[in-house]
Write an enzyme that holds these catalytic residues in place. Structure first.
Site, mmCIF file in Angstrom:
data_model
loop_
_atom_site.group_PDB
_atom_site.id
_atom_site.type_symbol
_atom_site.label_atom_id
_atom_site.label_comp_id
_atom_site.label_asym_id
_atom_site.label_seq_id
_atom_site.Cartn_x
_atom_site.Cartn_y
_atom_site.Cartn_z
ATOM 1 N N ASP A 136 1.093 11.143 2.850
ATOM 2 C CA ASP A 136 1.849 9.981 2.327
ATOM 3 C C ASP A 136 2.944 9.598 3.065
ATOM 4 O OD1 ASP A 136 0.381 10.278 0.047
ATOM 5 O OD2 ASP A 136 1.405 11.987 -1.022
ATOM 6 N N ARG A 186 -4.176 4.130 2.986
ATOM 7 C CA ARG A 186 -3.777 3.810 1.649
ATOM 8 C C ARG A 186 -2.794 2.769 1.822
ATOM 9 N NH1 ARG A 186 -1.265 8.662 -1.043
ATOM 10 N NH2 ARG A 186 -3.254 9.495 -1.544
#
Length: 310
Positions: A136, A186
């Protein structure tokens, strides 16, 4: 997937800031009325239950152990062990899920070399199960360190990807860096409140940058997790995929657990792969409050949850 609930783009509404202060005064039991919709639960078995339910609908998942910005190596090692347990459990239960992790939870800020060893151990375990780990992206002070960590890990592992944030003005230039070619991304809008010098503040500017970045990534053969709950962006992605004739094995859609289930089900029914970000853990309260502080617009959703509860 980085959380982003936008009411007026990235602009901070003073009313929402007041609501944040109000929510922080509430008992944990009341805040949990909101949190439980977006979090699988406190235990790993809660995440397993949720992922099994999603898998039964043909939807895949990524599991996240709640916690970030830890301040000691012992906390980081505990988080690492929890991540390893998640991977073991995914394999044991034959879940269609991978793992997402936050580098500051694994020691990035404490000691980058320590963090590298921590994440390497997780990637090694994931590789043994033929599984994948997503790193992330957090707030801007850690962006360079996170990309550097990812690049170093990718020298040894091919089962790792990274998150990029469309509200940062630097992101398009980042993805054009030659050393990032072939990255599994992502792409999300982003949540953290950042200075106007480095981040787009209007909703449409963030959308426009998202579309431009997605266009570049698809044109250059990257695998992209298109992470958004924004109908406008999903429609744009659909158009782009159709016009460019992008094969299904080069993209997926991604959403947060508990958000826009009808839209999630439509994407699934349309035959596109969709992955749901499933967070769990005992640190749900800290996670929820941090998200409020980082993006006060999210307070609107808490207010609606509290006052519509019956």
């Amino acid at each position: 997937m980085t959380t982003h609930f936008s009411i007026i783009g990235a602009t901070v509404n003073p009313i929402n800031k007041l609501i944040v202060s109000f929510v922080k005064l509430l008992p944990k039991s009341v805040v949990y009325l909101f949190a439980k919709k977006y979090i699988a639960g406190e235990k790993l078995e809660d995440a397993v239950r949720v992922v099994k339910e999603l898998n039964a609908k043909g939807i895949v998942a990524t599991i996240d152990v709640l916690g970030e910005a830890v301040t000691s190596k012992s906390e980081s090692e505990q988080a690492k062990n929890e991540c390893l347990q998640v991977l073991d459990t995914i394999n044991q239960h034959k879940l269609n899920s991978n793992l997402s992790l936050k580098p500051t939870q694994l020691g990035l800020v404490i000691d980058p070399e320590f963090g590298y060893r921590q994440i390497s151990e997780i990637l090694e375990r994931a590789k043994s199960y033929n599984n994948f780990v997503r790193i992330d992206m957090e707030d801007s002070p850690t962006t360079d360190a996170t990309i550097a960590m990812y690049l170093r890990l990718r020298e040894k592992y091919d089962n790792v990807g990274i998150v990029i944030q469309a509200y940062l003005k630097r992101t398009l230039n980042d993805v054009k860096r030659p050393e990032l070619a072939g990255t599994n991304y992502r792409l999300c809008k982003g949540i953290y409140i950042e200075p106007e010098e480095i981040a787009y503040k209007s909703k449409q500017c963030v959308r426009d940058n998202f579309v431009e970045i997605l266009n570049y990534l698809l044109d250059n053969g990257n695998y992209v997790g298109i992470a958004t709950h924004d109908d406008y962006l999903i429609d744009k992605a659909y158009e782009m995929i159709q016009e460019k004739k992008i094969p299904e094995n080069k993209f997926e859609f991604q959403m947060l657990y508990g958000v826009k289930e009808k839209l999630r089900d439509k994407i699934n029914a349309d035959g596109h792969k969709i992955r749901i970000y499933v967070p769990f853990g005992e640190h749900w309260y800290k996670y929820s409050i941090r998200r409020l502080q980082e993006n006060p617009n999210m307070a609107w959703h808490i207010t609606k949850s509290i006052f519509s509860f019956n």
